[in-house]
Motif scaffolding. Structure first.
Motif, short mmCIF file in Angstrom:
data_model
loop_
_atom_site.label_atom_id
_atom_site.label_comp_id
_atom_site.label_asym_id
_atom_site.label_seq_id
_atom_site.Cartn_x
_atom_site.Cartn_y
_atom_site.Cartn_z
N HIS A 21 0.83 -1.20 0.00
CA HIS A 21 0.00 0.00 0.00
C HIS A 21 0.87 1.25 0.00
CE1 HIS A 21 1.10 -0.09 4.22
NE2 HIS A 21 0.61 1.10 4.37
N GLU A 22 0.32 2.28 -0.59
CA GLU A 22 1.03 3.56 -0.63
C GLU A 22 0.84 4.25 0.72
OE1 GLU A 22 2.91 4.81 -3.07
OE2 GLU A 22 2.63 2.95 -4.16
N PRO A 23 1.87 4.93 1.20
CA PRO A 23 1.71 5.66 2.47
C PRO A 23 0.71 6.79 2.32
CG PRO A 23 3.83 6.16 1.46
CD PRO A 23 3.21 5.05 0.66
N ASP A 24 -0.29 6.79 3.14
CA ASP A 24 -1.30 7.83 3.05
C ASP A 24 -0.95 8.98 4.00
OD1 ASP A 24 -1.69 6.42 5.31
OD2 ASP A 24 -3.83 6.07 5.05
N THR A 25 -1.83 9.95 4.10
CA THR A 25 -1.54 11.13 4.91
C THR A 25 -1.41 10.77 6.39
OG1 THR A 25 -3.91 11.59 5.00
CG2 THR A 25 -2.65 12.72 3.31
N TYR A 26 -2.18 9.79 6.84
CA TYR A 26 -2.10 9.40 8.26
C TYR A 26 -0.71 8.87 8.58
CZ TYR A 26 -3.00 6.97 12.63
OH TYR A 26 -2.93 6.54 13.92
N ASP A 27 -0.15 8.02 7.70
CA ASP A 27 1.19 7.49 7.92
C ASP A 27 2.22 8.60 7.95
OD1 ASP A 27 0.27 4.90 8.07
OD2 ASP A 27 0.61 4.49 5.95
N LYS A 28 2.06 9.57 7.07
CA LYS A 28 3.01 10.70 7.03
C LYS A 28 2.93 11.52 8.30
CE LYS A 28 3.07 11.04 2.01
NZ LYS A 28 2.72 11.85 0.83
#
Length: 54
Positions: A21-28
């Motif tokens: 999965h691509e890192p989303d805003t929450y992960d960032k």
């Protein structure tokens, strides 16, 4: 006696998880908060050592 069946769960390697999965805003946001806490803790420790020597 009943024989217990063991289900083996294969752990996913970090590289496979990152590709899945691509890192989303929450992960960032979590990553930035983590590094902010680490940086702040180091800076606070340095200040305590520096001003404690006076």
């Amino acid at each position: 006696m009943e024989q217990l069946k063991v289900i083996q769960v294969r752990k996913r390697k970090p590289k496979e998880v990152a590709r899945s999965h691509e890192p989303d805003t929450y992960d960032k946001i979590v990553e930035r908060a983590f590094w902010f806490v680490i940086g702040f803790s180091v800076a606070l420790m340095v200040c305590c050592v520096a001003f404690g020597q006076i």
